[in-house]
Each structure stands twice: as structure tokens, then as C-alpha cells.
Design a protein around this motif. Structure first.
Motif, PDB file in Angstrom:
ATOM      1  N   ILE A 233      -5.375 -10.034  13.051  1.00 24.03           N
ATOM      2  CA  ILE A 233      -3.938 -10.268  13.360  1.00 24.03           C
ATOM      3  C   ILE A 233      -3.152  -9.113  13.543  1.00 24.03           C
ATOM      4  O   ILE A 233      -2.561  -8.431  13.253  1.00 24.03           O
ATOM      5  CB  ILE A 233      -3.358 -10.850  11.611  1.00 24.03           C
ATOM      6  CG1 ILE A 233      -4.171 -11.671  10.799  1.00 24.03           C
ATOM      7  CG2 ILE A 233      -2.031 -11.363  12.317  1.00 24.03           C
ATOM      8  CD1 ILE A 233      -3.496 -11.729   9.692  1.00 24.03           C
ATOM      9  N   ASP A 234      -2.868  -9.767  15.074  1.00 19.93           N
ATOM     10  CA  ASP A 234      -1.758  -9.287  16.346  1.00 19.93           C
ATOM     11  C   ASP A 234      -2.522  -7.523  16.160  1.00 19.93           C
ATOM     12  O   ASP A 234      -1.836  -6.369  16.129  1.00 19.93           O
ATOM     13  CB  ASP A 234      -0.058  -8.624  15.106  1.00 19.93           C
ATOM     14  CG  ASP A 234       0.546  -9.904  15.450  1.00 19.93           C
ATOM     15  OD1 ASP A 234       0.254 -10.818  16.202  1.00 19.93           O
ATOM     16  OD2 ASP A 234       1.789  -9.857  14.624  1.00 19.93           O
TER      17      ASP A 234
ATOM     18  N   TRP B  95      -4.391  -5.957  14.296  1.00 20.48           N
ATOM     19  CA  TRP B  95      -4.851  -5.329  13.082  1.00 20.48           C
ATOM     20  C   TRP B  95      -5.555  -5.867  12.312  1.00 20.48           C
ATOM     21  O   TRP B  95      -5.912  -7.083  11.716  1.00 20.48           O
ATOM     22  CB  TRP B  95      -3.715  -4.925  12.093  1.00 20.48           C
ATOM     23  CG  TRP B  95      -2.419  -3.757  12.565  1.00 20.48           C
ATOM     24  CD1 TRP B  95      -1.522  -4.624  13.461  1.00 20.48           C
ATOM     25  CD2 TRP B  95      -2.379  -2.902  13.051  1.00 20.48           C
ATOM     26  NE1 TRP B  95      -0.572  -3.043  13.927  1.00 20.48           N
ATOM     27  CE2 TRP B  95      -1.147  -2.353  13.506  1.00 20.48           C
ATOM     28  CE3 TRP B  95      -3.498  -1.944  12.283  1.00 20.48           C
ATOM     29  CZ2 TRP B  95      -1.150  -1.315  13.867  1.00 20.48           C
ATOM     30  CZ3 TRP B  95      -3.666  -0.752  12.390  1.00 20.48           C
ATOM     31  CH2 TRP B  95      -2.151  -0.030  12.648  1.00 20.48           C
TER      32      TRP B  95
END
Length: 903
Positions: free
Chosen positions: A285-286, A288
Motif C-alpha cells: 500500500i503506497d 509499504w
């Protein structure tokens, strides 16, 4: 007495299953400091075993659910006499936190023994972990280190709290002038323990995973990332969870799955059993690697990773295993407490037995050489062992222990001619520097004297459920009748002492004079399947909803927010249970009470047939409604759409029509037949009105109930009629005589054989069914009031019924309609050759299919349009050859019927 008591244990303990799903913890046993990599179809893992020999077990898996020990990095360590329990011990020290990597066809493992901080780091290597390892080099000490090979072949070690150092290319030392920096430091938020380095590179970025334990805070998994290996690094918390009520999860790694997904393998302290492994999804996510489910929590149950390896689920060498000692080589599931005295044990002096000889005079179990052990496993496990004590000497002590810094022990003692059995507790104190034994506090809880049998059976039952950690001890002199001795012992995990999980340990030591021995046979082990009982059930019930087709009173099957289906079946005597759905079989797991639970991958929305396969026999799930499909009665589950599916659901305030079963005798087929007949809601009140009729056919392997049960046509009709977008009509559904599969006769032309498949239906429809319907129901009987449609083979039958009989039908619809090898210019006696004539006879011609199926519908429509045929084409977005396609087709088709004008 060999293997005499195993049947008794089988009565008490169920077998663990090899299910292809993971119930966390992934391994409910002491497997701390994991490093996991994937090479091809296999995952490899190394873990910490400290003072145990052989050390640094390397495990292999195909699905992250089932693991086998395939090798150890070393048989023994010899740098210090403490490894032999001389001048001290290495309890809680020894091999720690090994890093595992694969580079240019070679596996590498790096670890720094913690017995002498500041001492050497070892690097082992092998081209194949199943064939053993060789020592490659020794380096300076790196604490909790992670070896890392970069894309440019430069080699680094991350260690301690964010220290980064570069090695030379042959991994024999630090690179002169190489990178040496501290790239991560404690900050005000993460101000306590910060260690446990694990490093990966993903999409060009560097990711350093470390455990954080802030002072006064909660243990958690952190991730630091950077575009350059030297930094700067930014930080993010990627997991913080006290899963299942135990202490917070922390320390481990992430690995790319063979299925394209990523997974996190992180350990959790679980008291007496040690530090266990959990498996979580890793969602990028993003940029990460966020661990856990959508709520950031370790899931209780998740599907195992798909695998292409044929022997998936078979443990060749289990982490914990029964053993009859029939081999002349010790199994990989055994480890010695410190280096063994090689001449004081044997598997060959008495074939089929392990001989343990006393070789040193000591006064307690912690100082005894040649204690051999295996892990314990949660939630409950049991092990029993047979001891032939004939050759014990005066002062000898042999037995079975729940061995740790705090131990529960059942001991057979011989003093002079008296033999006794006692249950004791023992706690060891160790010198902080040398780990030398300074004190052992023992308490005898019960003693039984006057033992005369020369064969004694000992057993330990362990319970590691939350707030339990209890070991209960038993003895027997016949292997059948067991007597509890002492009282249940509270097992503990104490990092100041042995720093490991409690283990089953078999021992024999001398307190007066060396030279005696015992023979060991039949280590018999059983574990309960991971079963959270109410907790697991509550988790599933909270996060899933019951399927709409369940038989009343049944909570399963269920569906979660990811469209995974959960199934449950009680089958205590079964050895294997699977769910067969959407062309894939999923193994289910068995709990201690014989309840099997299974979970699928995410399913597409719509209706799906499924079966349960019990020990190879396919059966219908008794918890679900039955549907005739796949040429037999089947289970079925509806994976719901959102509001876009309301058109086929019953709606409040909408008048409901009826679907009735009508029997009639067919002269054409010489037997009684059944039709399912839908009449609109107004049919019961408008008693003088006559209605047009749609004859609607199912597909191959289904029957006349398909459209009303699987297709929900009555709801579609009710909703359309109520909305004023569809003419009220009667819908007739009959068997197409294609319930059995199409099997062409050997040597016959396939197309010719197809023409005969279900051909009995054509005469039955024209000669018997239509007359019966028109004489029984209030129907309009002109051709303009008759339509026919069908799905798949029912579409094939629609073509073969309507096109030769245009005097009887004015509307035609096919949904994934099956026509094979036809020339539209000449088929059906050239019915399409005169487009104007055809278009004047057929008021509405509809052909539909799913966008993901390949039935040639679109191509046939194009060819018809080139001839001037007025045909409407509809493509259901995102669907295959399935009921959701046909529901959508039906919903698009019926508004155009019987409008008294040509389309």
C-alpha cells in the motif's frame, strides 16, 4: 512390548490434518527468529535453536502451511568447551537469528553465535539445502544480522540497530573502504529495543524490517525504506497486534509467493510452548508492505499459498514426529541438549532401540549430557515413550521431561535394589556471564516405590491454550493402563534461563557412577489440530455471512467480504475432506472433534455448483439446498452481487407470480413428463385474460428446475412486470432430455451425434407440451403469442425447434446458444438466405453471451447481420459460461416480447 501402547494413544488423540489452509499460528511450536526465502516452487526457512545440536534447522515448504526439516547448518559447535557443558553452558545462547539468502545458484546462511558476544560470525553455503551445508567463512560478530546481495552483486550485512557494512565479494571479510554506516537509529517514538534485521529489495527500493519494543509501549513490526541502500530511510509501523490474546506479534520477514502475492511470517511469544510463527497477507500500500488483514490484524484462518508441487501437504520429516528408532540414523526431528557424547549413545547396539548410556556423574538434569529432545506443539499435544530399564545402575536417573528453565520431570530412579518413579519440578539458575549452573531448585510432588517391571512407559500431555501452559504426567507398566503422577505443571518461558519453548526430553544420567544405560523405544506423538474452539467460530461468524441457499438451521456455507466461501462438515471418521468448486479442489482442515473447515480463494459473483469430496467420494453438502446441475444433484452457493443484482432478487411490494409443477403424459416419448410453469401474479385474479407463452430451456446437465432455482427467472419476471417494462406472460420450462452428459459413440461423426443428443425433446415439445399448456392454461394460441429461448444447449435446442417451425413461433432468444460448424447461409434449409422473409416472421431475435466465454456468439451475429438479419446482440460484462450471464440475458430479452410490433 514394542509398539504395544500406540493403539491406546490413538484412542485419545486425533491425527493432525495436512490441510491447504493455514490456521494461525502457522506453526504452533518454538520457531523463533525466522528468515524465509522462496527459490522456485519451494520456500526455505531457518530458525533459532541456540544450545541444541545439530543446530540451525533448515525447513522447506511448498505452500507456507506444511513444513519439513531438510537439514541443519551444523552438527555441532566446538569453539568453546561450554558447548560440551564444561566450564559453563550455552543455555539461551549459541546459534541465533540466522539470515538465509540465495544468490547465483547458491544458498547462504549467516549467523553469529551468542555464546561469546564479540566472537565470530559463520557463513555456511550449499547448492541444495537437502544435501547439507559447508562452512564458507568466519567473520567479525554481527548481532541479529541480515545478509544482503544487491543487484550489482555487492554484498552487505545489516545488523544491530541499523548498522550497514559492506563485505568483499567472496564473503570472507569486510570490504576495505566499503560502505560502513548506521542508517537507522532509535527515535523518540521507538526508544527501546530495535533489532531483528531482515532486508529485501522490491521495485527498486530497499526495505529493512526491524522489531520495535518502545519503553512502556507495545511490541510491533517496523519497516524502514529507502531509494538508496545507504539511506535516508523513512519509517512506518506495518503490524501491531496481540493476536488471539497472547503478547504482541513481532520479528520476522516477508516473502514473495509463487502465486504473485506477498506474505509476512512473524513470530509471537506464546508462553511455555515458546515463540510461534504467524502467517499474514502482505499488502503493498503506497509502496509499504502492510501486514495483516484489511484491519491490520493477523488473520485467524487464511488459505494456504497455491502450489504447483505435486507432493504438496506431505510432511516427509515433520517438525515433531513419532519414532520407533528403527533406522541406524537419528531422525532430523531430534536434537541433543548441547553437543552429545558420541560414544554414549547408539542406534545399532540394540536394533530398533535408542541406547542412552551414562557417561558423566552429575546431580541434576540440566548438567546431564545426551538428553535428547523434540519440540512441543500447541494447542495440545501428547507424547509417550518406552524405557527398558534393565541395565540401570545404582544412582541412575532416567525419564521423560517437559524440559525448560522451569521443568516438569517424571523420573525413574534406581537406588540399590529399589526402583521408583517420581514427578518433580526443577528450576535452574545460571551465571549471567558463563551460563554455568549455579543452582537447581527441585521439588518432589509424588513418588511411587517398589517398581518391579523392567519396562516402563511414560507420557506427558501438554495444553498450550491461552492461560493454560500445563503439562500432566503419567506412567504405566503395561502400556495400556495409565496412572497420573504428581500434579499438572505450569510450564514457563524464561529468557533469563533457557530462552526457548518447552520440549519433550528423554534423559539418562548417573549420580554415583557412570556405565549404566537405558534402551528407548516407541516415542509416540500426537497433536490436536489447531482449534480455537469458540474463538475461531466467533471470528468466522463475525467476519462472514451465511449463504442464501443454506438449509434452514445451518450456519455454513458462509461468505466473507473478499468473496471467499467457507464450508464446514462434521465427519469424525474421514481422513480427507475437500471442497470441489469452480474447477478447483480445496482441502479442508479437521479439528479435534472431527469438524472439517475449508475456505476457497475469492470467487466471482453469481451462482456456483459445488461438491464435498470425502475420502475420494463426491457428495452433496447436507447443509445446502440441492440443485440439478453437472448431470446430478449438486450443492450450490450464491456469491452475491451488490445492488446491481436486485433485478433477480425478490423485492418488497412486488406481487409474486407462481411456479408450479405440472405432470403430463407424452405420447411422443411414451412416458410421464414434468414441466415447471410460471404464471404472473395477476393470473389468479384476471380470470378471463389470456396470456402469451415463452418456452424457456436449460442447458446440458440440468433439468426443468434450473431456470426457477438457479436462474431465479420468476423474480426477474415479477420485477419486470411490476416496473411495467415487460408484458405479463406464462413461462414454460421443460426437460430438454439432456440431463446426462453428451458422449458421442465411438467411430461416429461428432456433429451427427450432436444432432441426436436430446432429440426426443423436439417432438415432445411440439406434439405434447404445447397442446397440454394451451389446453390447461389460459393461453393465446397464435404464433405471435409464442416465444422460445434457451441457454447453452437449450439455445441449441431453441434454434433446432424454432427455425424449422417459423409458423409456430415469432420470437427467439439464445443465451450462450450452442451451434457448431454451421454455415449461416445454408443452415436450417437456408432459413436466413431470405432476410426480408425471416425478418417479417421473427419479431425479435436476441443472441447473448458472457464477455469472457468463447462460444462464437459474436462472430455468428456478425455473419447474420451481413446477410441482413435483424438480430440483437448483448454481451454480459465480465462473466463466463455461467448463470449470471444467463440471468442478465433473460433480463435483457423479456422486455421485448409480445409488444405487438416487429423489432
Amino acid at each position: 512390548m514394542k509398539k504395544h501402547f500406540i493403539s491406546a494413544l490413538l484412542m485419545l488423540w486425533c491425527l493432525c490434518s495436512n490441510a491447504t489452509m493455514v490456521t494461525n499460528p502457522m506453526l504452533w511450536a518454538d520457531v523463533p527468529d525466522p528468515d524465509v526465502i522462496r527459490v522456485g516452487d519451494y520456500y526455505y526457512m531457518v530458525t533459532t535453536t541456540m544450545h541444541l545440536m545439530p543446530g540451525a534447522p533448515v525447513m522447506r515448504s511448498t505452500d507456507l502451511a506444511h513444513w519439513e526439516t531438510v537439514s541443519y547448518l551444523f552438527d555441532r559447535l566446538t569453539d568453546s568447551p561450554k558447548y560440551d557443558m564444561n566450564e559453563g553452558t550455552v543455555y539461551g545462547r549459541g546459534q541465533w537469528a540466522t539470515s538465509l539468502k540465495y544468490h547465483n545458484g547458491m544458498f547462504y546462511a549467516l549467523f553469529a553465535p551468542n555464546d561469546n558476544p564479540g566472537g565470530d560470525t559463520y557463513i555456511y553455503k550449499t547448492p541444495d539445502p537437502t544435501q547439507g551445508w559447508t562452512l564458507h567463512s568466519r567473520l567479525k560478530h554481527f548481532h541479529d544480522a541480515s545478509l544482503f546481495f544487491d543487484d550489482d552483486d555487492r554484498v552487505y550485512v545489516f545488523s544491530g540497530t541499523g548498522r550497514l557494512q559492506e563485505l568483499n565479494k567472496d564473503l570472507t571479510g569486510l570490504k576495505p573502504g566499503g560502505l560502513d554506516a548506521t542508517v537507522v537509529r532509535n527515535d523518540d517514538e521507538d526508544n527501546g529495543l530495535l533489532e531483528g534485521s531482515r532486508v529485501i529489495k522490491h521495485n527498486g527500493k530497499y526495505y529493512l524490517l526491524m522489531i520495535s519494543w518502545p519503553r512502556g509501549g507495545k511490541r510491533r513490526q517496523l519497516c524502514y525504506r529507502a531509494d538508496n541502500i545507504a539511506g535516508p530511510y523513512e519509517k512506518k509501523k506495518i503490524l501491531e497486534d496481540n493476536f488471539a490474546g497472547f503478547p504482541y506479534v513481532g520479528q520476522g520477514t516477508i516473502v514473495d509467493g509463487a502465486d504473485g502475492n506477498w506474505y509476512g511470517i512473524i513470530f509471537q511469544d506464546r508462553g511455555g510452548v515458546g515463540r510461534v510463527l504467524t502467517l499474514s497477507p502482505c499488502r503493498w500500500i503506497d509502496g509499504w508492505p502492510m501486514l495483516g488483514d484489511s484491519d491490520g490484524k493477523v488473520p485467524v484462518v487464511m488459505p494456504a499459498v497455491p502450489t504447483n508441487v505435486k507432493d504438496n501437504g506431505v510432511r516427509k520429516v515433520s517438525l515433531v514426529s513419532s519414532d520407533g528408532f528403527d533406522s541406524d540414523k537419528l531422525g532430523l526431528h531430534w536434537q541433543w541438549n548441547h553437543n552429545p557424547v558420541d560414544n554414549a549413545w547408539s542406534l545399532t547396539e540394540r536394533k530398533g532401540w535408542l541406547r542412552l548410556k551414562t557417561s558423566r556423574v552429575v546431580n541434576n538434569l540440566y548438567a546431564a549430557p545426551n538428553t535428547i529432545s523434540q519440540r512441543m506443539e500447541g494447542p495440545k499435544c501428547s507424547a509417550a515413550v518406552t524405557l527398558d530399564i534393565t541395565d540401570m545402575k545404582d544412582g541412575d536417573r532416567a525419564g521423560f521431561a517437559a524440559f525448560n528453565g522451569h521443568s516438569g520431570i517424571v523420573t525413574i530412579g534406581r537406588d540399590g535394589k529399589n526402583t521408583w518413579i517420581a514427578m518433580t519440578s526443577a528450576v535452574v539458575d545460571l551465571d549471567n556471564r558463563t551460563k554455568a549452573i549455579t543452582k537447581v531448585t527441585e521439588e518432589e510432588l509424588e513418588r511411587v516405590t517398589g517398581i518391579t517391571s523392567q519396562t516402563v512407559f511414560l507420557r506427558i500431555d501438554a495444553d498450550f491454550n491461552l492461560h493454560k501452559d500445563l503439562a500432566t504426567f503419567y506412567y504405566s507398566t503395561d502400556g495400556e493402563h495409565w496412572t497420573e503422577i504428581g500434579k499438572p505443571y505450569k510450564m514457563q518461558f524464561d529468557y533469563r534461563r533457557l530462552f526457548m519453548g518447552t520440549r519433550f526430553a528423554i534423559f539418562n544420567y548417573a549420580t554415583k557412577k557412570a556405565g549404566g544405560y537405558v534402551d528407548v523405544d516407541d516415542f509416540s506423538y500426537r497433536c490436536d489440530e489447531k482449534d480455537y474452539g469458540h474463538q475461531e467460530t466467533e471470528y468466522i461468524m463475525k467476519n462472514t455471512t451465511a449463504a442464501v441457499d443454506n438449509v434452514p438451521g445451518n450456519d455454513f456455507p458462509r461468505l466473507d467480504s473478499n468473496r471467499r466461501a467457507w464450508f464446514r462438515l462434521r465427519a469424525p471418521e474421514a481422513q480427507r475432506v475437500q471442497v470441489d468448486i469452480c474447477g478447483k479442489k480445496y482441502d479442508m482442515k479437521r479439528d479435534a472433534q472431527g469438524m472439517w473447515t475449508g475456505c476457497t480463494d475469492p470467487l466471482v459473483v453469481g451462482f456456483h455448483y459445488y461438491f464435498l469430496v470425502v475420502d475420494g467420494v463426491s457428495m452433496v453438502d447436507p447443509a445446502t439446498d440441492t440443485f440439478f446441475g453437472c448431470c446430478r444433484q449438486s450443492g450450490g452457493i450464491e456469491v452475491p452481487e451488490g445492488d446491481e443484482g436486485n433485478y433477480y432478487r425478490p423485492q418488497r411490494g412486488v406481487a409474486k407470480g407462481q411456479v408450479r409443477s405440472v405432470q403430463y403424459y407424452s405420447e411422443s416419448t411414451g412416458r410421464w413428463r414434468r414441466a415447471m410453469v410460471y404464471t404472473p401474479a395477476e393470473y389468479e385474479t384476471k380470470t378471463k385474460k389470456r396470456y402469451p407463452v415463452l418456452y424457456l430451456q436449460h442447458g446440458m446437465g440440468e433439468d426443468e428446475t434450473g431456470w426457477s432455482k438457479q436462474g431465479m427467472m420468476q423474480n426477474i419476471m415479477d420485477n419486470r412486470i411490476a416496473a411495467g417494462t415487460c408484458e405479463p406472460m406464462i413461462v414454460v420450462m421443460e426437460s430438454g432430455d439432456v440431463e446426462a452428459p453428451f458422449v458421442p459413440r465411438r467411430g461416429k461423426d461428432v456433429n451427427e451425434e450432436r444432432s441426436h443428443y436430446g432429440e426426443s425433446f423436439y417432438k415432445a415439445l411440439l406434439n405434447d407440451l404445447i397442446p397440454m399448456i394451451e389446453s390447461t392454461f389460459r393461453c393465446r394460441t397464435d404464433r405471435d403469442s409464442r416465444a422460445m429461448a434457451g441457454l447453452s444447449w437449450g439455445g441449441h435446442q431453441t434454434f433446432h425447434t424454432v427455425l424449422p417451425n417459423l409458423d409456430k413461433f415469432a420470437y427467439i432468444g439464445t443465451f450462450s446458444g450452442a451451434l457448431f460448424g454451421v454455415d449461416v447461409k445454408t443452415c436450417f434449409n437456408g432459413v436466413f438466405a431470405d432476410a426480408d422473409k425471416f425478418n417479417s416472421q421473427i419479431h425479435y431475435f436476441f443472441m447473448g453471451c458472457g464477455s469472457e466465454e468463447n462460444f462464437g456468439t459474436g462472430g455468428m451475429v456478425d455473419n447474420l447481420k451481413k446477410l441482413g438479419i435483424n438480430v440483437v446482440y448483448y454481451e454480459s460484462p465480465g462473466t463466463h459460461h455461467e448463470w449470471l450471464t444467463w440471468r442478465r440475458c433473460f433480463n435483457e430479452f423479456v422486455p421485448h416480447l409480445f409488444k405487438n410490433k416487429k423489432k
